[in-house]
Write a protein that holds these residues in place. Structure first.
Motif, mmCIF file in Angstrom:
data_model
loop_
_atom_site.group_PDB
_atom_site.id
_atom_site.type_symbol
_atom_site.label_atom_id
_atom_site.label_comp_id
_atom_site.label_asym_id
_atom_site.label_seq_id
_atom_site.Cartn_x
_atom_site.Cartn_y
_atom_site.Cartn_z
ATOM 1 N N ARG A 90 0.844 -1.213 0.000
ATOM 2 C CA ARG A 90 0.000 0.000 0.000
ATOM 3 C C ARG A 90 0.869 1.250 0.000
ATOM 4 O O ARG A 90 0.574 2.212 -0.705
ATOM 5 N N GLU A 91 1.930 1.240 0.790
ATOM 6 C CA GLU A 91 2.830 2.390 0.841
ATOM 7 C C GLU A 91 3.490 2.618 -0.516
ATOM 8 O O GLU A 91 3.601 3.753 -0.986
ATOM 9 N N MET A 92 3.918 1.545 -1.139
ATOM 10 C CA MET A 92 4.505 1.637 -2.477
ATOM 11 C C MET A 92 3.507 2.251 -3.446
ATOM 12 O O MET A 92 3.822 3.185 -4.189
ATOM 13 N N ASN A 93 2.294 1.753 -3.421
ATOM 14 C CA ASN A 93 1.257 2.242 -4.325
ATOM 15 C C ASN A 93 0.947 3.717 -4.077
ATOM 16 O O ASN A 93 0.836 4.503 -5.021
ATOM 17 N N LYS A 94 0.838 4.109 -2.810
ATOM 18 C CA LYS A 94 0.571 5.520 -2.491
ATOM 19 C C LYS A 94 1.698 6.421 -2.988
ATOM 20 O O LYS A 94 1.448 7.489 -3.539
ATOM 21 N N PHE A 95 2.923 5.981 -2.773
ATOM 22 C CA PHE A 95 4.059 6.790 -3.215
ATOM 23 C C PHE A 95 4.048 6.973 -4.727
ATOM 24 O O PHE A 95 4.210 8.088 -5.232
ATOM 25 N N TYR A 96 3.865 5.877 -5.468
ATOM 26 C CA TYR A 96 3.900 5.986 -6.922
ATOM 27 C C TYR A 96 2.675 6.714 -7.472
ATOM 28 O O TYR A 96 2.772 7.371 -8.508
ATOM 29 N N GLN A 97 1.537 6.645 -6.792
ATOM 30 C CA GLN A 97 0.388 7.474 -7.192
ATOM 31 C C GLN A 97 0.756 8.953 -7.046
ATOM 32 O O GLN A 97 0.470 9.765 -7.928
ATOM 33 N N PHE A 98 1.367 9.302 -5.921
ATOM 34 C CA PHE A 98 1.788 10.678 -5.666
ATOM 35 C C PHE A 98 2.788 11.150 -6.726
ATOM 36 O O PHE A 98 2.659 12.243 -7.289
ATOM 37 N N ALA A 99 3.796 10.332 -6.975
ATOM 38 C CA ALA A 99 4.829 10.700 -7.946
ATOM 39 C C ALA A 99 4.239 10.818 -9.349
ATOM 40 O O ALA A 99 4.557 11.759 -10.087
ATOM 41 N N GLU A 100 3.371 9.892 -9.709
ATOM 42 C CA GLU A 100 2.751 9.913 -11.037
ATOM 43 C C GLU A 100 1.875 11.155 -11.217
ATOM 44 O O GLU A 100 1.795 11.722 -12.295
ATOM 45 N N LYS A 101 1.260 11.594 -10.143
ATOM 46 C CA LYS A 101 0.401 12.783 -10.181
ATOM 47 C C LYS A 101 1.237 14.066 -10.245
ATOM 48 O O LYS A 101 0.892 15.008 -10.962
ATOM 49 N N ASN A 102 2.342 14.134 -9.521
ATOM 50 C CA ASN A 102 3.082 15.384 -9.364
ATOM 51 C C ASN A 102 4.284 15.576 -10.283
ATOM 52 O O ASN A 102 4.638 16.712 -10.594
ATOM 53 N N LEU A 103 4.916 14.508 -10.700
ATOM 54 C CA LEU A 103 6.089 14.646 -11.555
ATOM 55 C C LEU A 103 5.762 15.327 -12.889
ATOM 56 O O LEU A 103 6.529 16.180 -13.332
ATOM 57 N N PRO A 104 4.640 15.015 -13.532
ATOM 58 C CA PRO A 104 4.327 15.721 -14.782
ATOM 59 C C PRO A 104 4.219 17.238 -14.598
ATOM 60 O O PRO A 104 4.641 17.997 -15.476
ATOM 61 N N LYS A 105 3.715 17.665 -13.466
ATOM 62 C CA LYS A 105 3.618 19.102 -13.194
ATOM 63 C C LYS A 105 5.016 19.717 -13.107
ATOM 64 O O LYS A 105 5.251 20.810 -13.617
ATOM 65 N N LEU A 106 5.909 19.032 -12.446
ATOM 66 C CA LEU A 106 7.287 19.501 -12.306
ATOM 67 C C LEU A 106 7.970 19.593 -13.673
ATOM 68 O O LEU A 106 8.633 20.588 -13.988
ATOM 69 N N ILE A 107 7.793 18.571 -14.492
ATOM 70 C CA ILE A 107 8.381 18.552 -15.832
ATOM 71 C C ILE A 107 7.821 19.710 -16.662
ATOM 72 O O ILE A 107 8.569 20.437 -17.326
ATOM 73 N N GLN A 108 6.516 19.877 -16.634
ATOM 74 C CA GLN A 108 5.883 20.957 -17.398
ATOM 75 C C GLN A 108 6.364 22.321 -16.930
ATOM 76 O O GLN A 108 6.619 23.214 -17.739
#
Length: 157
Positions: free
Chosen positions: A131-149
């Motif tokens: 669950r922790e792994m999944n939460k982390f990767y959900q967070f990263a998947e949601k926020n990394l595109p914003k950082l890249i943009q």
């Protein structure tokens, strides 16, 4: 003497980059190539230049430049009047790295979601880590595109 000192400092920089890349699971020679291409002058270096400055075998340079080309970190360039191919750091190399990481993050998020679904009816298994792994990767998947943009907007638009 001053030229010798700066060359030694450059070699030290290249070594630092190569060790860091090695610690992250990449071949050390790939790190040497990246390090040299970040600080060399001119910024385009031939195959022979890389062999000479890095004191590495031709086969190693060949294999590692192929890997770095595929990863989008370097690119081939032609210099007018020269027969040899030259290499240089790709202009958007670091954005490419993050975009590649985003693909891996998406894959890991999907795998962890599949694992949680698989274990849904299993009351004997502690799902906390998954669950922790999944939460982390959900967070990263949601926020990394914003950082890249944001980076692209600030530096490439």
């Amino acid at each position: 003497m001053a030229d010798e000192d700066i060359y030694e400092k450059k070699k030290h920089f290249v070594e630092e980059i190569s060790l860091l890349m090695e610690e992250s699971g990449k071949p050390r020679i790939a790190g040497q190539i990246m390090g040299w291409l970040m600080i060399c002058d001119p910024p385009q270096q031939s195959f022979s230049d890389l062999v000479e400055h890095l004191e590495v075998s031709k086969a190693s340079i060949s294999n590692m430049t192929r890997m770095l080309l595929q990863s989008g970190l370097i690119e081939k360039v032609r210099i007018p009047g020269e027969r040899q191919i030259h290499f240089q750091i790709q202009e958007k190399a670091w954005v490419n790295v993050l975009e590649n990481q985003l693909e891996n993050i998406t894959g890991l998020r999907k795998i962890s979601a599949n694992g949680l679904e698989l274990l849904e009816e299993d009351s004997d298994t502690d799902k906390t880590r998954l669950r922790e792994m999944n939460k982390f990767y959900q967070f990263a998947e949601k926020n990394l595109p914003k950082l890249i943009q944001q980076y692209k907007k600030e530096h490439f638009d």
